[in-house]
Design a protein around this motif. Structure first.
Motif, PDB file in Angstrom:
ATOM      1  N   ILE A   1       0.871  -1.177   0.000  1.00 37.07           N
ATOM      2  CA  ILE A   1       0.000   0.000   0.000  1.00 37.07           C
ATOM      3  C   ILE A   1       0.907   1.226   0.000  1.00 37.07           C
ATOM      4  O   ILE A   1       1.869   1.294   0.767  1.00 37.07           O
ATOM      5  CB  ILE A   1      -0.899   0.023   1.254  1.00 37.07           C
ATOM      6  CG1 ILE A   1      -1.819  -1.192   1.269  1.00 37.07           C
ATOM      7  CG2 ILE A   1      -1.723   1.304   1.294  1.00 37.07           C
ATOM      8  CD1 ILE A   1      -2.623  -1.340   2.543  1.00 37.07           C
TER       9      ILE A   1
ATOM     10  N   LEU B   1      -4.175   4.187  -3.215  1.00 34.86           N
ATOM     11  CA  LEU B   1      -4.440   2.795  -3.574  1.00 34.86           C
ATOM     12  C   LEU B   1      -4.124   2.510  -5.040  1.00 34.86           C
ATOM     13  O   LEU B   1      -3.859   1.372  -5.410  1.00 34.86           O
ATOM     14  CB  LEU B   1      -5.892   2.442  -3.259  1.00 34.86           C
ATOM     15  CG  LEU B   1      -6.270   2.568  -1.780  1.00 34.86           C
ATOM     16  CD1 LEU B   1      -7.748   2.328  -1.587  1.00 34.86           C
ATOM     17  CD2 LEU B   1      -5.455   1.619  -0.925  1.00 34.86           C
TER      18      LEU B   1
ATOM     19  N   LYS C   1       0.592  -5.217   3.522  1.00 38.14           N
ATOM     20  CA  LYS C   1      -0.816  -5.311   3.902  1.00 38.14           C
ATOM     21  C   LYS C   1      -0.977  -6.208   5.121  1.00 38.14           C
ATOM     22  O   LYS C   1      -1.882  -7.021   5.193  1.00 38.14           O
ATOM     23  CB  LYS C   1      -1.632  -5.845   2.728  1.00 38.14           C
ATOM     24  CG  LYS C   1      -1.631  -4.903   1.547  1.00 38.14           C
ATOM     25  CD  LYS C   1      -2.364  -5.475   0.380  1.00 38.14           C
ATOM     26  CE  LYS C   1      -2.322  -4.521  -0.799  1.00 38.14           C
ATOM     27  NZ  LYS C   1      -2.923  -5.071  -1.998  1.00 38.14           N
TER      28      LYS C   1
ATOM     29  N   LYS D   1      -7.149   5.313   8.311  1.00 33.49           N
ATOM     30  CA  LYS D   1      -7.519   4.868   6.963  1.00 33.49           C
ATOM     31  C   LYS D   1      -6.625   3.706   6.526  1.00 33.49           C
ATOM     32  O   LYS D   1      -7.095   2.733   5.938  1.00 33.49           O
ATOM     33  CB  LYS D   1      -7.414   6.032   5.980  1.00 33.49           C
ATOM     34  CG  LYS D   1      -7.984   5.711   4.619  1.00 33.49           C
ATOM     35  CD  LYS D   1      -8.068   6.924   3.742  1.00 33.49           C
ATOM     36  CE  LYS D   1      -8.667   6.556   2.406  1.00 33.49           C
ATOM     37  NZ  LYS D   1      -8.686   7.651   1.471  1.00 33.49           N
TER      38      LYS D   1
ATOM     39  N   GLU E   1      -7.733  -0.175   5.650  1.00 32.08           N
ATOM     40  CA  GLU E   1      -7.374  -0.838   4.387  1.00 32.08           C
ATOM     41  C   GLU E   1      -6.704  -2.187   4.645  1.00 32.08           C
ATOM     42  O   GLU E   1      -6.983  -3.168   3.964  1.00 32.08           O
ATOM     43  CB  GLU E   1      -6.432   0.039   3.565  1.00 32.08           C
ATOM     44  CG  GLU E   1      -7.101   1.092   2.761  1.00 32.08           C
ATOM     45  CD  GLU E   1      -8.138   0.537   1.784  1.00 32.08           C
ATOM     46  OE1 GLU E   1      -7.882  -0.504   1.133  1.00 32.08           O
ATOM     47  OE2 GLU E   1      -9.207   1.137   1.684  1.00 32.08           O
TER      48      GLU E   1
ATOM     49  N   ASN F   1      -9.210  -4.776   5.796  1.00 32.31           N
ATOM     50  CA  ASN F   1     -10.132  -5.192   4.748  1.00 32.31           C
ATOM     51  C   ASN F   1      -9.501  -6.186   3.775  1.00 32.31           C
ATOM     52  O   ASN F   1     -10.198  -6.820   3.004  1.00 32.31           O
ATOM     53  CB  ASN F   1     -10.675  -3.984   3.976  1.00 32.31           C
ATOM     54  CG  ASN F   1     -11.638  -3.180   4.818  1.00 32.31           C
ATOM     55  OD1 ASN F   1     -12.172  -3.656   5.809  1.00 32.31           O
ATOM     56  ND2 ASN F   1     -11.833  -1.934   4.428  1.00 32.31           N
ATOM     57  N   GLU F   2      -8.183  -6.289   3.770  1.00 34.17           N
ATOM     58  CA  GLU F   2      -7.482  -7.191   2.836  1.00 34.17           C
ATOM     59  C   GLU F   2      -7.658  -8.638   3.219  1.00 34.17           C
ATOM     60  O   GLU F   2      -7.823  -9.065   4.251  1.00 34.17           O
ATOM     61  CB  GLU F   2      -5.994  -6.853   2.777  1.00 34.17           C
ATOM     62  CG  GLU F   2      -5.715  -5.619   2.006  1.00 34.17           C
ATOM     63  CD  GLU F   2      -6.098  -5.691   0.530  1.00 34.17           C
ATOM     64  OE1 GLU F   2      -5.874  -6.734  -0.116  1.00 34.17           O
ATOM     65  OE2 GLU F   2      -6.638  -4.712   0.028  1.00 34.17           O
TER      66      GLU F   2
END
Length: 88
Positions: A24, A38, A51, A80, A84, A87-88
């Motif tokens: 990222i 992103l 990640k 944030k 992210e 969520n991976e």
């Protein structure tokens, strides 16, 4: 056919070289604004992070992300980024 070269970048958490697509990007724009990129195409100084939660914690704890971008990073950016990663 020639094998396509895969660009490598260093993770600011674990300090390992990994393919750019697996990381990222956090970017500091020319105006000094920090954001999570992103797409990997925003202009400005970039720092990369894996990640994984471990790398994120290590980068935050040692303040490497702030040092690489040469700017203090807002808590919103860290939130944030964490979102992210989760969520991976």
């Amino acid at each position: 056919m020639k094998a396509k070269k895969i660009p490598l970048r260093m993770c600011t958490g674990c300090m390992e070289m990994k393919p750019k697509k697996e990381l990222i990007r956090v970017v500091k724009s020319p105006e000094g604004e920090v954001s999570v990129d992103l797409t990997g195409k925003k202009s400005g100084r970039g720092a990369y992070i894996c990640k994984s939660a471990e790398c994120f914690e290590k980068a935050v704890k040692t303040k490497r992300l702030s040092r690489n971008l040469d700017v203090s990073i807002d808590e919103n950016i860290f939130n944030k980024l964490k979102e992210e990663i989760e969520n991976e």
